[in-house]
Design an enzyme around this catalytic site. Structure first.
Site, PDB file in Angstrom:
ATOM      1  N   GLY A 129       0.785  -1.237   0.000  1.00  0.00           N
ATOM      2  CA  GLY A 129       0.000   0.000   0.000  1.00  0.00           C
ATOM      3  C   GLY A 129       0.814   1.283   0.000  1.00  0.00           C
ATOM      4  N   ASP A 162       2.950  -1.028 -10.247  1.00  0.00           N
ATOM      5  CA  ASP A 162       4.264  -1.396  -9.694  1.00  0.00           C
ATOM      6  C   ASP A 162       4.302  -2.917  -9.495  1.00  0.00           C
ATOM      7  OD1 ASP A 162       6.791  -0.723  -8.594  1.00  0.00           O
ATOM      8  OD2 ASP A 162       5.984  -0.701  -6.556  1.00  0.00           O
ATOM      9  N   TRP A 210       2.312   2.854  -2.510  1.00  0.00           N
ATOM     10  CA  TRP A 210       1.918   3.753  -3.616  1.00  0.00           C
ATOM     11  C   TRP A 210       0.510   4.300  -3.368  1.00  0.00           C
ATOM     12  CZ3 TRP A 210       3.632   2.858  -9.365  1.00  0.00           C
ATOM     13  CH2 TRP A 210       5.025   2.873  -9.423  1.00  0.00           C
ATOM     14  N   LYS A 232       6.117  -0.341 -13.919  1.00  0.00           N
ATOM     15  CA  LYS A 232       7.464  -0.893 -13.675  1.00  0.00           C
ATOM     16  C   LYS A 232       7.723  -2.043 -14.651  1.00  0.00           C
ATOM     17  CE  LYS A 232       8.073  -3.545 -10.004  1.00  0.00           C
ATOM     18  NZ  LYS A 232       8.072  -3.676  -8.548  1.00  0.00           N
TER      19      LYS A 232
END
Ligand SMILES: C[S@@+](CC[C@H](N)C(=O)[O-])C[C@H]1O[C@@H](n2cnc3c(N)ncnc32)[C@H](O)[C@@H]1O
EC number: 2.1.1.166
Length: 258
Positions: A58, A120, A60, A160
């Site tokens: 959590g 991500d 981000w 990413k």
């Protein structure tokens, strides 16, 4: 505790962003990657609606919440359960970001089309560079597809990617759907890590082309790269091959199994 574990604990103790995150109650050092990406590329703004793909634990979500404030909205998706954040406008769903029904759940929660999609997500790491590269591309291509289905025209995307032979082709694919595509490695990303972030700025509204000749889109023709590649000799063989051959090899293996 083994030698390797001790080294890891020591490394973490000396890690600037790990310590900073801990002090400020952020759930991961990755929080700082999103802050730095946002500083440089101005992706998320106050009041924005954001979707976070692969959001656990959590960090981000917290960074995005700090940026969008009380009047924005964030939905995250992860295979893992995310401990709820103390904000009404941040919701995390447990599920697979590549599955249509989970994406629909996320969409139904949103007050409007998202301004930004952030991803991500990390695949399971095999330790074989090429295999991890392909696994990462499968996830990131699904993320790009989701972005083209969900985003507002003009919206932004950050994802990413683990580097490898097909990296430039992936960036090229992103540039087909956004006015501008960039690649970057934020300061908070460890030098030794293969991760790089790809940014798409201003979604042009194009529908995702499943018939594209891009080798990246062709990856989606196959089932996800698998637990099947477990034999050490095959791993060795694959890590020596170039990506085109590797994809061909994976397809061959699968057709033999089916
Ligand atoms: C590096 S972590 C994300 C860290 C996060 N940005 C943060 O700051 O806390 C990567 C996450 O991707 C998730 N993930 C990998 N594949 C996924 C998938 N298919 N669907 C949803 N989540 C996935 C993993 O469960 C893992 O929690």
């Amino acid at each position: 505790m083994g030698k390797k574990d001790k080294r890891w604990v020591l490394q973490r103790k000396n890690d600037h962003y790990y310590n900073l995150a801990k002090r400020r109650n952020y759930r991961s050092r990755a929080t700082y990657k999103l802050f730095q990406l946002n500083e440089k590329f101005n992706l998320i703004k106050e009041r924005n609606v954001v979707v976070d793909l692969g959001c656990a634990p959590g960090g981000w979500l917290q960074a995005a919440r700090d940026i969008v404030g009380d009047n924005g909205f964030i939905v995250g998706i992860d295979l893992q359960t995310v401990k709820p954040l103390p904000h009404d406008n941040v919701i995390a769903i447990k599920g697979d970001m590549t599955k249509e029904e989970i994406l629909k759940q996320a969409k139904d929660l949103l007050p409007e089309k998202p301004d930004v999609i952030i991803c991500d997500a990390s695949p399971n790491i095999s330790g074989v560079w090429d295999v991890d590269h392909v696994r990462s591309l499968e996830l990131t291509t699904m993320a790009l597809m989701t972005a083209t289905k969900m985003l507002k025209k003009g919206g932004n995307f950050v994802v990413k990617v683990f580097q490898g032979d097909l990296f430039e082709k992936y960036v090229q694919l992103v540039s087909e759907y956004f006015d501008k595509a960039f690649t970057t490695k934020p300061r908070a990303s460890r030098d030794e890590s293969a991760e790089v972030y790809v940014i798409g700025k201003r979604f042009n509204g194009r529908k995702f082309d499943m018939n594209s000749k891009s080798p990246i889109v062709k990856l989606l023709d196959t089932k996800p790269v698998e637990e099947e590649i477990t034999s050490p000799s095959l791993r060795k063989e694959i890590s020596k091959e170039d990506s085109g051959l590797m994809i061909k090899r994976i397809k061959e293996m699968r057709s033999k199994k089916e």
